[in-house]
Design an enzyme around this catalytic site. Structure first.
Site, PDB file in Angstrom:
ATOM      1  N   ASP A  50      -1.776   6.813   6.122  1.00  0.00           N
ATOM      2  CA  ASP A  50      -2.792   5.853   5.697  1.00  0.00           C
ATOM      3  C   ASP A  50      -3.075   4.972   6.913  1.00  0.00           C
ATOM      4  O   ASP A  50      -2.239   4.159   7.307  1.00  0.00           O
ATOM      5  CB  ASP A  50      -2.241   5.027   4.527  1.00  0.00           C
ATOM      6  CG  ASP A  50      -3.206   3.918   4.093  1.00  0.00           C
ATOM      7  OD1 ASP A  50      -4.276   3.765   4.704  1.00  0.00           O
ATOM      8  OD2 ASP A  50      -2.858   3.211   3.111  1.00  0.00           O
ATOM      9  N   LYS A  82     -12.075  -1.761   6.877  1.00  0.00           N
ATOM     10  CA  LYS A  82     -11.260  -2.596   7.763  1.00  0.00           C
ATOM     11  C   LYS A  82     -11.743  -2.477   9.216  1.00  0.00           C
ATOM     12  O   LYS A  82     -11.956  -3.475   9.884  1.00  0.00           O
ATOM     13  CB  LYS A  82      -9.776  -2.207   7.683  1.00  0.00           C
ATOM     14  CG  LYS A  82      -9.198  -2.092   6.265  1.00  0.00           C
ATOM     15  CD  LYS A  82      -8.944  -3.420   5.619  1.00  0.00           C
ATOM     16  CE  LYS A  82      -8.534  -3.402   4.152  1.00  0.00           C
ATOM     17  NZ  LYS A  82      -7.690  -2.362   3.655  1.00  0.00           N
ATOM     18  N   TRP A  87       0.854  -1.210   0.000  1.00  0.00           N
ATOM     19  CA  TRP A  87       0.000   0.000   0.000  1.00  0.00           C
ATOM     20  C   TRP A  87       0.878   1.245   0.000  1.00  0.00           C
ATOM     21  O   TRP A  87       0.612   2.208  -0.717  1.00  0.00           O
ATOM     22  CB  TRP A  87      -0.955   0.005   1.186  1.00  0.00           C
ATOM     23  CG  TRP A  87      -1.935  -1.133   1.158  1.00  0.00           C
ATOM     24  CD1 TRP A  87      -2.088  -2.102   2.098  1.00  0.00           C
ATOM     25  CD2 TRP A  87      -2.881  -1.432   0.127  1.00  0.00           C
ATOM     26  NE1 TRP A  87      -3.072  -2.985   1.718  1.00  0.00           N
ATOM     27  CE2 TRP A  87      -3.575  -2.603   0.524  1.00  0.00           C
ATOM     28  CE3 TRP A  87      -3.213  -0.829  -1.099  1.00  0.00           C
ATOM     29  CZ2 TRP A  87      -4.585  -3.183  -0.266  1.00  0.00           C
ATOM     30  CZ3 TRP A  87      -4.211  -1.414  -1.876  1.00  0.00           C
ATOM     31  CH2 TRP A  87      -4.878  -2.567  -1.459  1.00  0.00           C
TER      32      TRP A  87
HETATM   33  C1  PLP Z   1      -7.032  -2.029   2.304  1.00  0.00           C
HETATM   34  C2  PLP Z   1      -5.997  -0.974   2.342  1.00  0.00           C
HETATM   35  C3  PLP Z   1      -5.878  -0.011   1.330  1.00  0.00           C
HETATM   36  C4  PLP Z   1      -6.735  -0.009   0.100  1.00  0.00           C
HETATM   37  O1  PLP Z   1      -7.977   0.493   0.384  1.00  0.00           O
HETATM   38  P1  PLP Z   1      -9.096   0.695  -0.725  1.00  0.00           P
HETATM   39  O2  PLP Z   1     -10.182   1.315   0.091  1.00  0.00           O
HETATM   40  O3  PLP Z   1      -9.426  -0.642  -1.281  1.00  0.00           O
HETATM   41  O4  PLP Z   1      -8.565   1.616  -1.765  1.00  0.00           O
HETATM   42  C5  PLP Z   1      -4.905   0.958   1.470  1.00  0.00           C
HETATM   43  N1  PLP Z   1      -4.094   0.990   2.533  1.00  0.00           N
HETATM   44  C6  PLP Z   1      -4.175   0.076   3.530  1.00  0.00           C
HETATM   45  C7  PLP Z   1      -3.244   0.166   4.687  1.00  0.00           C
HETATM   46  C8  PLP Z   1      -5.132  -0.933   3.455  1.00  0.00           C
HETATM   47  O5  PLP Z   1      -5.218  -1.837   4.445  1.00  0.00           O
END
Ligand code: PLP
Length: 356
Positions: A166, A190, A99
């Site tokens: 993030d 999540k 990511w």
């Molecule tokens: C799942 C995830 C993403 C991607 O998220 P989307 O909403 O599918 O774009 C990005 N960063 C992390 C840390 C993730 O766990």
């Protein structure tokens, strides 16, 4: 048989969230209409959006001068919205996984990206330390929890510039010092709610400083000024997020859930450190994620991996297969995961150890 949901995302939600959202799917706020079929500008839905934003601020102790947004496009769209809105010339990024790598790729479209450190050399199974961040970087971007690799950064990096993070897979799992951040973002699916909503917390002062023209839909300021109602928000997903926030407040907030998260993670890591069949993929306890616990079979037991997956699945353990880039297993134990489900997984590992 009880199902224990260890999926990485979309993932387990509190029963409360599911029940309230199911009710509102039929009769929302006494309107006799579904939350999916009322105007996002109706007073009932505006109240949902307002309460969700207020609860985010309350639970994370967000200081004045920040806006809370519920956008769409997932964390993946934030990979580009962040540099679009914040980067003039240069930004620093820490590469702790795929990511983070994707965030770096997008940022390179907008200026100079300094990758200050990377743990790619060891398939991202540790958190790099002791790196230097160039003083002229406009922000420092990192991924707090590496969902795929099972590593987590619990302490804010000490850098001179504003942080951008993030937090898709660990937001609301512990207290934060929001004042250190220009932007925090997280896909909802999540630890917060259904997929389709993306939470963004942005410092108002950080905006309006880039020279480029920002397309309207990608401009944080537009969304902040319009209260996340510039275009139609994902009404059902925002409603679901609100229910989880209400649930979390009822649990005692992030301070209380952190204690539970620490306990759940240590139950599982203690077993991984003890059980001769399994090895955690992250060796340093300091780097281990409390949200995504990754492990593989010990080398001498490699051939029984498939057998363990079947054994665990037959006992109601759902979604424990590891991400294809790591292999083995991953147990995602987000806020909504009951301690009893973690104990059930541990018992499954112990039973399997006995028959091997
Ligand atoms: C799942 C995830 C993403 C991607 O998220 P989307 O909403 O599918 O774009 C990005 N960063 C992390 C840390 C993730 O766990």
């Amino acid at each position: 048989m009880k199902k224990h949901n260890f999926y990485a995302g979309p993932s387990i939600l509190p029963e409360f969230t599911k029940e309230k959202t199911a009710e509102a799917a039929v009769n929302f706020a006494g309107t006799g209409l579904s939350v999916m079929e009322v105007s996002h500008r109706s007073k009932e839905f505006v109240a949902v959006m307002d309460e969700a934003q207020a609860l985010v601020k309350e639970l994370l102790h967000v200081p004045d001068g920040y806006s809370v947004l519920f956008l769409q496009g997932g964390a993946s769209t934030q990979f580009l919205m962040v540099p679009y809105n914040l980067m003039n010339k240069k930004a620093a990024y820490l590469n702790t996984g795929s990511w983070a790598s994707k965030a770096i790729k997008e940022a390179k479209l907008f200026g100079e990206v300094v990758e200050v450190a990377s743990s790619k050399d060891a398939n991202f199974n540790y958190i790099p330390k002791g790196y230097e961040v160039p003083a002229d970087a406009e922000y420092f971007h990192y991924t707090t929890n590496n969902t795929i690799y099972g590593t987590e950064i619990l302490k804010e990096p000490e850098v001179a510039m504003p942080l951008v993070a993030d937090m898709s897979s660990d937001i609301f799992s512990r207290p934060l010092d929001v004042s250190k951040y220009a932007v925090i973002y997280a896909g909802a699916q999540k630890n917060l709610g259904p997929s389709g909503a993306t939470l963004v917390i942005v410092k108002d002062d950080a905006l309006g400083k880039v020279e480029r023209t920002i397309p309207t839909m990608l401009d944080y300021k537009i969304h902040a000024d319009k209260g996340s109602m510039f275009n139609t928000p994902s009404t059902l997903a925002v409603f679901g997020c609100l229910q989880t926030l209400i649930w979390l407040k009822d649990q005692g907030g992030v301070e209380a859930i952190e204690k539970v998260n620490i306990e759940k993670a240590s139950i599982l890591y203690d077993e991984l450190d003890r059980n001769k069949l399994f090895v955690p993929t992250v060796a340093d306890p300091e780097d281990r994620s409390r949200m995504n616990v990754t492990f593989v079979m010990a080398p001498e037991y490699g051939e029984v991996e498939k057998e363990f997956l079947e054994f665990a699945t037959a006992r109601g353990m759902i979604g424990i297969k590891g991400h294809r880039s790591v292999g083995g297993f991953r147990a995602s134990i987000y806020n909504a995961m009951p301690t009893d489900s973690v104990k059930a997984l541990v018992e499954t590992m112990q039973e399997f150890e006995k028959i091997r």
